[in-house]
Design a protein around this motif. Structure first.
Motif, PDB file in Angstrom:
ATOM      1  N   GLY C 155       0.774  -1.346   0.042  1.00  0.00           N
ATOM      2  CA  GLY C 155      -0.143   0.002   0.104  1.00  0.00           C
ATOM      3  C   GLY C 155       1.010   1.446   0.128  1.00  0.00           C
ATOM      4  O   GLY C 155       0.319   2.244   0.322  1.00  0.00           O
ATOM      5  N   ILE C 156       1.995   1.250  -0.541  1.00  0.00           N
ATOM      6  CA  ILE C 156       2.829   2.326  -0.714  1.00  0.00           C
ATOM      7  C   ILE C 156       3.188   3.034  -1.799  1.00  0.00           C
ATOM      8  O   ILE C 156       4.219   3.905  -1.980  1.00  0.00           O
ATOM      9  CB  ILE C 156       4.210   2.212   0.252  1.00  0.00           C
ATOM     10  N   THR C 157       2.608   2.221  -3.008  1.00  0.00           N
ATOM     11  CA  THR C 157       2.711   3.107  -4.152  1.00  0.00           C
ATOM     12  C   THR C 157       1.954   4.193  -4.118  1.00  0.00           C
ATOM     13  O   THR C 157       1.150   4.551  -3.406  1.00  0.00           O
ATOM     14  CB  THR C 157       2.260   2.306  -5.157  1.00  0.00           C
ATOM     15  N   ASP C 158       2.586   5.252  -5.230  1.00  0.00           N
ATOM     16  CA  ASP C 158       1.986   6.684  -5.036  1.00  0.00           C
ATOM     17  C   ASP C 158       1.961   7.472  -3.747  1.00  0.00           C
ATOM     18  O   ASP C 158       1.235   8.086  -3.113  1.00  0.00           O
ATOM     19  CB  ASP C 158       0.621   6.605  -5.596  1.00  0.00           C
ATOM     20  N   SER C 159       3.253   7.188  -3.081  1.00  0.00           N
ATOM     21  CA  SER C 159       3.548   7.661  -1.831  1.00  0.00           C
ATOM     22  C   SER C 159       5.122   7.944  -1.776  1.00  0.00           C
ATOM     23  O   SER C 159       5.820   7.341  -2.587  1.00  0.00           O
ATOM     24  CB  SER C 159       3.147   6.956  -0.590  1.00  0.00           C
ATOM     25  N   PRO C 160       5.500   8.849  -1.028  1.00  0.00           N
ATOM     26  CA  PRO C 160       7.028   9.105  -0.923  1.00  0.00           C
ATOM     27  C   PRO C 160       7.561   8.003  -0.693  1.00  0.00           C
ATOM     28  O   PRO C 160       8.806   7.578  -1.291  1.00  0.00           O
ATOM     29  CB  PRO C 160       7.301  10.240   0.151  1.00  0.00           C
ATOM     30  N   TRP C 161       7.060   6.954   0.126  1.00  0.00           N
ATOM     31  CA  TRP C 161       7.963   5.917   0.447  1.00  0.00           C
ATOM     32  C   TRP C 161       8.458   5.080  -0.642  1.00  0.00           C
ATOM     33  O   TRP C 161       9.689   4.536  -0.579  1.00  0.00           O
ATOM     34  CB  TRP C 161       6.871   4.911   1.387  1.00  0.00           C
ATOM     35  N   ALA C 162       7.555   5.030  -1.660  1.00  0.00           N
ATOM     36  CA  ALA C 162       7.758   4.239  -3.198  1.00  0.00           C
ATOM     37  C   ALA C 162       9.131   4.751  -3.346  1.00  0.00           C
ATOM     38  O   ALA C 162       9.769   4.220  -4.403  1.00  0.00           O
ATOM     39  CB  ALA C 162       6.567   4.282  -4.009  1.00  0.00           C
ATOM     40  N   VAL C 163       9.523   6.011  -3.472  1.00  0.00           N
ATOM     41  CA  VAL C 163      10.586   6.556  -3.931  1.00  0.00           C
ATOM     42  C   VAL C 163      11.800   6.284  -3.144  1.00  0.00           C
ATOM     43  O   VAL C 163      12.826   5.996  -3.360  1.00  0.00           O
ATOM     44  CB  VAL C 163      10.334   8.036  -4.309  1.00  0.00           C
ATOM     45  N   ILE C 164      11.668   6.750  -1.766  1.00  0.00           N
ATOM     46  CA  ILE C 164      12.616   6.511  -0.972  1.00  0.00           C
ATOM     47  C   ILE C 164      13.187   5.334  -0.741  1.00  0.00           C
ATOM     48  O   ILE C 164      14.450   5.206  -0.646  1.00  0.00           O
ATOM     49  CB  ILE C 164      12.436   7.363   0.494  1.00  0.00           C
TER      50      ILE C 164
END
Lengths: 448, 288, 302
Positions: C155-164
């Protein structure tokens, strides 16, 4: 809290066992305000859903939708529409396929080009709209796009815009070299040669192999290479129509009368601006792109009907254009359909036309205000007279493959060789046919 | 488990946790995917090694592998040789403005690969780009750098441009730590510059050269951004199976062949590891 | 895979490099030849700089390596910052955030791990190194889909976590910090601190970390470049354009030229690219002293 639970579970899954992933335990974050409708939904139901409100996510790259969404929310204040540009064309299809596969993050509505729609309808990524009363819209849209959203009796999206083809040409260049606007392809070929002889830097048009353009040209020439019935698929580029086109175009390629500039590159825009690419046979949606990307040539371009295969004929084809579709995963399909109707046949159709989109609705296409609109960029020409007539002349009976997105992506692997001198168009198309057939078989289609 | 071991693991654990999530889990998942086949019609089924058999007999895959292998054999030595020569030149102390040279040659490394490729793509344009300008001004007809038979060399140029300075800096930094008394001793013995380079500097560079070679090889095999960006301006030269990594990407994104794409990724990872290992083993044997 | 490297002691680096260098006669031929190389590396950058001064029309009409008639650099910069409701500064801030969190985190993790691998001869150490180097060989873009599906389950796509989270992984940094720890932190200091009864993490932060500073800065800079230039993972993970890093934002501007009804803004793409490159170049120039000594120490001998 829910978010954290999900993350913990998945971290565990990643560290301990991958089977969790394989099991595909999807979780949806969308608010659920209704059960997926299996029965028929009436217009009253749709209106009730609009009044009741809710949240919708729309994936689209079409710029005029921004205004549609704003107006829609004014009209239906309880509906919150989240318009997301998830990339153009293939980038968005990729994102959509990934989201569908992951079972989470799927939007309620998505913009899908006509050529790509069969792929998404076949994989059940988008929903059949006939249950929502879409059949009643028969006659609302011009025939080309209306056919394109059909798969048998089912309707998988509503047309947003359309791209009946026409000849856009640089009048200044044509006048300078005393070239008459060609009405047939024979004249077009003569004009190509005359122009390039007069000025070796100028070309009648550019082409370095483009799947969308090629299929549209074959469409106009009468070729019907794709036949699709359910999962039975035929691919055959050996028909008369295809050969008509390859015969003409191979001549232009052989004599090097086509600028080898790939479409939509900076060099292409430059060529359109400085007159070295003197015409385009392209969809009716082109004017805004000329205005924005080729400012240097303002006032020089005009529109004429697409050249014909026999003098006096009036046959065109569709090039590009998009539908808007409701996804199968949407938890608010009735509401989504409400927005869809607003955007494509309701107020949205006019808003988008006013913003410069080329409509797919007969009402907009035949309105006097539309037809009489003067385009300053096109030297004040009432271009829509030509373009809306082209919309009524689209040849029928065309269908795309249910895996056209893939087929188009590998087009240049095979047909591209015809442009770099290693093959001919007809041989290239044959190789493309083989690649498409092979893929179709691997994907479980029956290839006939 | 000893106390030291336990503390050691504590230092390494956060890194390993992320590693497991970002690398191991997707790799394991890829291996899992590679054993299945999902079709548009007919759904998902277990196929065992079938995808691997297919990859072994896939002419497009092997053509991609051949292309990056050629790239590796030609571009990596050229780039590293250039990097070595510049590093030696700057380290020689015989340059005017050495500091300026050092930083200027390194600068391209800070340019995102996408931007770099877009820039070079413009320069390569034989009608409107710099190549076209040169053709016009001098009335010559340079070959189109984006033609199918030249595009690999053109990508080689982009990659060299991006990374020659980076590799140069690693080599130069290693030269800086060479004990200078060695040079003095050599000079007293009457050794010339070339002798000093061969006897002292090159041996000191063996380790850094190995590291830069390994990273360059891995980089070659993973060629991706350049073909993706150039595809829009050279659609007929960049085939969808231009490089293995690009091919894998096309398979999953263009063709929804997630399973076969995963297979190609796994096979390519194995090939890369094998080549990297062979190069390293050879280097160690030579050194030994 | 790579045998544990040994490093020449730092102490030997000192003797008089300056004097030696001054003693060498300057050589014009060598300078000219090297200058050719500089011309090669700077030419495309000059193109970028010159192009950023042109309008959309000037860009298409004028010679690539010389200025067009109208000098529009400041216009372009102004438009870059205001175009589409001023989203560019937002992308810039996002990128800074991703860089601080991603590159900063990656540097911290690899410093910890590199130090741990260097100073604690624990069991499984070699296996760790082999697995990590092996995994580096697998192309990350080919892992994009599995990673996406994995993150979607979390559930972390489209959130900053997905990049970090993916940028927290920096194998080269680990390698650098391992070799750097071997050299820069003498075991004797650690032993005496232990005798004094200090805890291991206290020793690390109070004693080792300052000694590791040049290496850490070097690793940080390389991680910053990696994060700053990150494109394809955000492209797959992010849908909300308010979360985009700058490279992805510029990419979407470039894509507009290929879109029906899209606004063609090559001039903003180019100026935006230039502005995105400048902070990195500035960072490298400002921190030159640190990373050069860091790289020097990180260089290995077999």
């Amino acid at each position: 809290m829910r978010m954290r639970m999900t993350r913990r579970r998945a971290l565990l899954g990643a560290a301990m066992s991958i089977t969790l992933l394989a099991a595909g335990c999807g979780s949806s974050d969308d608010s659920t305000d209704e059960a997926p409708a299996a029965t028929t939904v009436s217009d009253a139901d749709v209106e009730a859903a609009l009044q009741a409100g809710g949240n919708l996510t729309v994936w689209a790259w079409e710029p005029t939708l921004t205004k549609v969404v704003a107006q829609f929310q004014t009209k239906y204040p309880k509906v919150k529409v989240n318009l997301v540009n998830a990339g153009s064309g293939n980038d968005q299809y990729t994102a959509l396929q990934n989201a569908v596969k992951a079972g989470t993050g799927v939007p309620d509505l998505a913009q899908i080009e006509y050529f790509a729609l069969p792929q998404f309808s076949l994989s059940k990524a988008v929903t059949d709209l006939s249950a929502y009363g879409a059949k009643a819209l028969d006659g609302t849209f011009s025939p080309g796009p209306w056919t394109s959203v059909h798969s048998g009796e089912k309707i998988y999206g509503l047309p947003m815009d359309s791209g009946p083809m026409a000849l856009f040409y640089n009048k200044e260049v044509f006048d300078k070299y005393k070239i008459a606007v060609p009405t047939t392809w024979e004249e077009y070929a003569t004009a190509a040669e005359k122009l390039h002889t007069a000025n070796p830097k100028s070309y009648i048009t550019s082409d370095s192999g483009d799947a969308g353009f090629t299929t549209s040209m074959i469409w106009q020439a009468g070729g019907r290479p794709y036949k699709v019935e359910g999962t039975d698929v035929t691919v055959n580029f050996d028909d008369e129509g295809t050969k008509k086109w390859t015969g003409l175009w191979q001549g232009l390629v052989d004599k090097k009368l086509l600028a080898p500039t790939p479409g939509w590159s900076d060099a292409w825009y430059k060529g359109l601006g400085d007159g070295t690419i003197a015409s385009l046979v392209i969809g009716a949606w082109m004017p805004p792109n000329l205005e924005s990307g080729v400012k240097a040539a303002s006032g020089k371009w005009r529109v004429a009907p697409m050249p014909q295969w026999a003098a006096g004929e009036k046959v065109t084809a569709e090039n590009g254009g998009s539908s808007l579709a409701v996804t199968e995963a949407s938890q608010a399909k009735t509401l989504a359909y409400g927005f869809l109707k607003y955007a494509t046949v309701g107020d949205g159709a006019q808003i988008r036309t006013d913003e410069g989109a080329f409509p797919a609705t007969t009402a907009q296409l035949t309105a006097d205000a539309f037809k009489n609109k003067e385009f300053p960029y096109l030297g004040g020409q009432k271009a829509n007279e030509v373009l809306s007539e082209a919309a009524t002349q689209v040849a029928t009976g065309w269908s795309y493959l249910p895996f056209q997105v893939y087929a188009n992506s590998v087009f240049n692997d095979s047909v591209g060789k015809a442009y770099t001198g290693g093959s001919t168009l007809q041989d290239g198309l044959k190789a493309w046919q083989e690649a498409s057939t092979k893929y179709g078989q691997e994907q479980g289609f029956t290839i006939k | 488990m000893t106390r030291r071991t336990w503390i050691g693991w504590q230092f390494v654990a956060p890194f390993l946790a992320v590693f497991a999530l970002v690398f191991l889990a997707p790799i394991v998942y890829s291996v899992y995917l590679s054993l299945y086949r999902t079709r548009l019609i007919g759904g998902t089924s277990f196929v065992g090694a079938e995808n691997y058999t297919k990859a072994l007999h896939d002419p497009q895959f092997w053509s991609a592998v051949g292309r990056v292998s050629l790239f590796m054999v030609v571009q990596v030595p050229i780039m590293l040789l250039l990097a070595l020569l510049i590093a030696l030149a700057i380290d020689s102390g015989r340059l005017y403005g050495a500091a300026f040279f050092r930083i200027s040659i390194f600068l391209p490394y800070a340019v995102p690969a996408v931007v770099a490729t877009l820039m070079w793509g413009f320069i390569y344009g034989d009608r409107f780009g710099l190549v076209g300008n040169i053709n016009d001004y001098f009335g010559v007809h340079l070959p189109d750098p984006l033609a199918p038979d030249l595009v690999l060399a053109s990508i080689g140029n982009i990659v060299t441009w991006e990374f020659v300075g980076y590799n140069m800096l690693i080599l130069y930094s290693a030269l800086r730590v060479v004990d200078t008394s060695l040079y003095e001793a050599a000079a007293i013995d009457g050794a010339g510059q070339w002798r000093i380079i061969r006897a002292i500097k090159l041996p000191a560079l063996r380790g850094p050269l190995l590291i830069t070679t390994m990273f360059s090889i891995i980089g070659s095999f993973q060629m991706f951004t350049e073909p993706v960006v150039l595809k829009t301006i050279a659609p007929n030269a960049i085939l969808t199976y231009f490089a293995p990594n690009y091919y894998a990407w096309q398979l999953s994104f263009g063709g929804q062949q997630y399973n076969y794409s995963a297979t190609v990724a796994v096979v390519m990872g194995l090939i890369t590891m094998l080549v990297a290992y062979l190069v390293q083993a050879r280097a160690v044997r030579k050194a030994g | 895979m790579v045998a544990a490297p040994t490093i020449r002691p730092a102490a030997r680096r000192q003797p008089l490099p300056k004097k030696r260098r001054q003693a060498q006669p300057r050589n014009k031929t060598l300078t000219v030849v090297t200058a050719l190389m500089v011309a090669y590396t700077l030419l495309p950058l000059a193109w970028l700089l010159i192009s950023a001064t042109k309008t959309q029309e000037g860009l298409l009409d004028s010679f690539g390596l010389w200025f067009a008639d109208d000098f529009a650099l400041f216009d372009n910069i102004g438009r870059v910052f205001t175009y589409q409701d001023g989203i560019y500064p937002r992308w810039l801030l996002n990128t800074v955030f991703y860089v601080v969190a991603g590159a900063g985190g990656a540097t911290l993790l690899s410093t910890l791990a590199g130090y741990g691998l260097s100073k604690f001869a624990f069991r499984g150490r070699r296996a760790v190194f082999a697995v990590i180097l092996g995994a580096v060989a697998v192309p990350p873009t080919a892992l994009a889909v599995p990673t996406f599906l994995l993150f979607a389950k979390m559930g972390i796509t489209d959130s900053p976590w997905a990049v970090i989270i993916p940028t927290l992984m920096a194998p080269f940094s680990l390698y650098l910090m391992w070799t750097f720890s071997n050299e820069a932190v003498p075991n004797e200091i650690l032993e005496s601190a232990r005798v004094d009864g200090a805890g291991e993490f206290r020793i690390f932060f109070k004693l080792a970390l300052p000694l590791l500073a040049p290496g850490t800065v070097t690793a940080l800079l390389f991680n910053v470049v990696m994060t700053w230039n990150n494109l394809f993972l955000p492209l797959i993970m992010l849908k909300d354009r308010h979360l985009y890093p700058i490279t992805l934002g510029i990419y979407t501007w470039n894509q507009q030229s290929q879109t029906v009804g899209g606004d063609v803004v090559f001039n903003l793409v180019i100026t935006g690219s230039l502005l995105a490159v400048i902070p990195l170049i500035a960072a490298f120039l400002l921190l030159q002293r640190y990373w050069q000594s860091g790289l020097a120490a990180g260089s290995v001998k077999q």
